[in-house]
Motif scaffolding. Structure first.
Motif, PDB file in Angstrom:
ATOM      1  N   ASP A 142      25.082  -2.416 -15.205  1.00  0.00           N
ATOM      2  CA  ASP A 142      23.920  -1.783 -15.837  1.00  0.00           C
ATOM      3  C   ASP A 142      23.835  -0.298 -15.468  1.00  0.00           C
ATOM      4  OD1 ASP A 142      23.145  -4.310 -16.814  1.00  0.00           O
ATOM      5  OD2 ASP A 142      22.070  -4.747 -14.960  1.00  0.00           O
ATOM      6  N   LYS A 289      17.850  -5.658 -13.210  1.00  0.00           N
ATOM      7  CA  LYS A 289      16.547  -6.309 -13.362  1.00  0.00           C
ATOM      8  C   LYS A 289      16.139  -7.075 -12.102  1.00  0.00           C
ATOM      9  CE  LYS A 289      18.390 -10.426 -15.725  1.00  0.00           C
ATOM     10  NZ  LYS A 289      18.338 -11.227 -16.983  1.00  0.00           N
ATOM     11  N   SER A 315      15.096   4.644 -22.401  1.00  0.00           N
ATOM     12  CA  SER A 315      14.923   3.491 -23.288  1.00  0.00           C
ATOM     13  C   SER A 315      15.878   2.358 -22.934  1.00  0.00           C
ATOM     14  CB  SER A 315      15.114   3.909 -24.749  1.00  0.00           C
ATOM     15  OG  SER A 315      16.426   4.351 -24.995  1.00  0.00           O
ATOM     16  N   LYS A 316      17.112   2.700 -22.615  1.00  0.00           N
ATOM     17  CA  LYS A 316      18.086   1.675 -22.240  1.00  0.00           C
ATOM     18  C   LYS A 316      17.713   1.008 -20.917  1.00  0.00           C
ATOM     19  CE  LYS A 316      21.022   2.452 -25.689  1.00  0.00           C
ATOM     20  NZ  LYS A 316      21.309   1.458 -26.752  1.00  0.00           N
ATOM     21  N   ALA A 319      15.010  -1.482 -21.510  1.00  0.00           N
ATOM     22  CA  ALA A 319      15.531  -2.661 -22.197  1.00  0.00           C
ATOM     23  C   ALA A 319      16.335  -3.553 -21.248  1.00  0.00           C
ATOM     24  CB  ALA A 319      16.399  -2.231 -23.381  1.00  0.00           C
ATOM     25  N   ASP A 322      13.760  -5.418 -18.991  1.00  0.00           N
ATOM     26  CA  ASP A 322      12.966  -6.485 -19.623  1.00  0.00           C
ATOM     27  C   ASP A 322      13.848  -7.564 -20.250  1.00  0.00           C
ATOM     28  OD1 ASP A 322      13.780  -5.692 -22.221  1.00  0.00           O
ATOM     29  OD2 ASP A 322      11.977  -4.502 -22.577  1.00  0.00           O
ATOM     30  N   GLY A 323      15.163  -7.402 -20.115  1.00  0.00           N
ATOM     31  CA  GLY A 323      16.082  -8.429 -20.580  1.00  0.00           C
ATOM     32  C   GLY A 323      16.482  -8.347 -22.039  1.00  0.00           C
ATOM     33  N   SER A 324      15.980  -7.347 -22.763  1.00  0.00           N
ATOM     34  CA  SER A 324      16.317  -7.236 -24.179  1.00  0.00           C
ATOM     35  C   SER A 324      17.684  -6.587 -24.407  1.00  0.00           C
ATOM     36  CB  SER A 324      15.227  -6.455 -24.925  1.00  0.00           C
ATOM     37  OG  SER A 324      15.079  -5.142 -24.403  1.00  0.00           O
ATOM     38  N   LEU A 325      18.251  -5.973 -23.360  1.00  0.00           N
ATOM     39  CA  LEU A 325      19.602  -5.410 -23.431  1.00  0.00           C
ATOM     40  C   LEU A 325      20.427  -5.956 -22.278  1.00  0.00           C
ATOM     41  CD1 LEU A 325      21.817  -3.453 -24.410  1.00  0.00           C
ATOM     42  CD2 LEU A 325      20.740  -1.667 -23.006  1.00  0.00           C
ATOM     43  N   GLU A 326      21.558  -6.535 -22.605  1.00  0.00           N
ATOM     44  CA  GLU A 326      22.490  -7.009 -21.590  1.00  0.00           C
ATOM     45  C   GLU A 326      23.776  -6.204 -21.715  1.00  0.00           C
ATOM     46  OE1 GLU A 326      23.177 -11.183 -21.506  1.00  0.00           O
ATOM     47  OE2 GLU A 326      21.033 -11.706 -21.435  1.00  0.00           O
TER      48      GLU A 326
END
Length: 337
Positions: A142, A289, A315-316, A319, A322-326
């Motif tokens: 990440d 996260k 923004s990344k 995301a 919050d788990g919306s981007l892996e």
């Protein structure tokens, strides 16, 4: 306590294959409240990037009174099983280390000490037949991805140099994530990639980096010590890995992906204290996260990074958390373009 064993590095040839699973170390009569006896076994000096994060987390836990900590550094792969047995026989309740070069031998030792918890850096997953052997790795893809966005915004030539130790999963995944981040800002980026065949050879890493800079690289990915020295010498930028070295290279290291081992160690200690240590993949605690990775402060480069990149990073990051981007975990060997 440290022992003066001969220096050896992790190497590519690992043995033994394990599959994902789950098991439990037998529960004691009651949960433990006294400090946990923890031993660290490291194949490199504790100052080395990767191991330093484990050592730092253990020292902090000891200062809080959570553990009694002792360690051995510079332990050769051939001597590693013996040192494991020595600590287990000596009453260590949790043994932490990295067994990339002695996978099979380390797991064999663990079978002889079922009441001792082992938390080992490993390229493989846990085995449900070996209940007391948990694994971890530096899954900081990440943060590596975010540093790539910075690099893509800062390069002028679009030519990025990358120097690594060995092309094994814990290196490959970070390089791939970094490259993906670069392409967010520079889809046309080109990458020079080389592995020096060592975990600690700053002169060789520097020499390799200098060659890449001569070939047009204006941003260097410093997976190994020595790369930032070359970048500083030639007046180009560098991206750090695992630790923050900007204080040593204030005009060179523009961003770093940091690994925080504290969440991994805390999770393992909680299980040991409760008598519920699991042969699980503790590497998940390295994810951003979970607090296991972060982007280092920009420090001297505050105000020098394009706003477009900063907005994308914000923004990344949100995301990812919050788990919306892996961010993809790609363990294959990266190739130059």
């Amino acid at each position: 306590m440290t022992n003066g064993f001969s220096l050896n590095r992790r190497h590519l040839l690992v043995s033994g294959v394990a599959v994902a699973g789950l098991g439990l170390v037998p529960k004691p009569a009651r949960a433990q409240s006294a400090p946990v006896k923890v031993a660290g076994i490291y194949t490199v000096p504790v100052e080395q990037q990767w191991v330093s994060r484990i050592h730092k987390a253990a020292q902090a836990a000891q200062q809080r009174g959570e553990i009694e900590y002792t360690f051995s550094e510079n332990t050769s792969n051939t001597d590693y099983p013996r040192v494991m047995r020595e600590y287990a026989e000596g009453g260590a309740q949790l043994i932490v280390g990295e067994v990339f070069g002695v996978e099979q031998e380390a797991r064999e030792v663990a079978t002889d000490y079922p009441e001792t918890a082992f938390l080992m850096g490993s390229s493989f997953m846990p085995d449900d037949a070996l209940a007391n052997f948990g694994v971890f790795d530096n899954y900081i893809q990440d943060a590596s991805y975010l540093t790539g966005i910075v690099a893509g915004a800062m390069t002028k030539s679009g030519n990025i140099g990358m120097v690594g130790g060995f092309p094994i999963p814990e290196v490959n995944r970070l390089m791939h994530a970094f490259m993906a981040g670069v392409r967010e800002m520079r889809p046309d980026a080109r990458f020079q990639i080389s592995f020096i065949g060592s975990w600690f050879d700053p002169p060789k890493a520097k020499e390799t980096a200098l060659a890449m800079i001569e070939s047009g690289a204006d941003v260097m990915y410093a997976e190994r010590f020595g790369v930032s020295d070359a970048a500083k010498e030639k007046g180009v930028l560098a991206i750090g890995n695992v630790i923050d070295t900007q204080a040593d290279y204030p005009e060179t290291v523009v961003a770093s992906a940091l690994w925080h081992f504290e969440p991994t160690l805390s999770a393992a200690l909680a299980k040991v204290k409760a008598g519920e240590f699991q042969a699980a993949n503790f590497g998940l605690y390295s994810y951003m996260k979970e607090g296991g990775a972060s982007l280092a402060p920009f420090g001297t480069f505050e105000g020098k990074i394009p706003q477009e990149a900063l907005d994308m990073i914000a923004s990344k990051s949100a995301a990812i958390k919050d788990g919306s981007l892996e961010v993809e975990v790609d363990d294959s060997e990266p190739k130059a373009s």
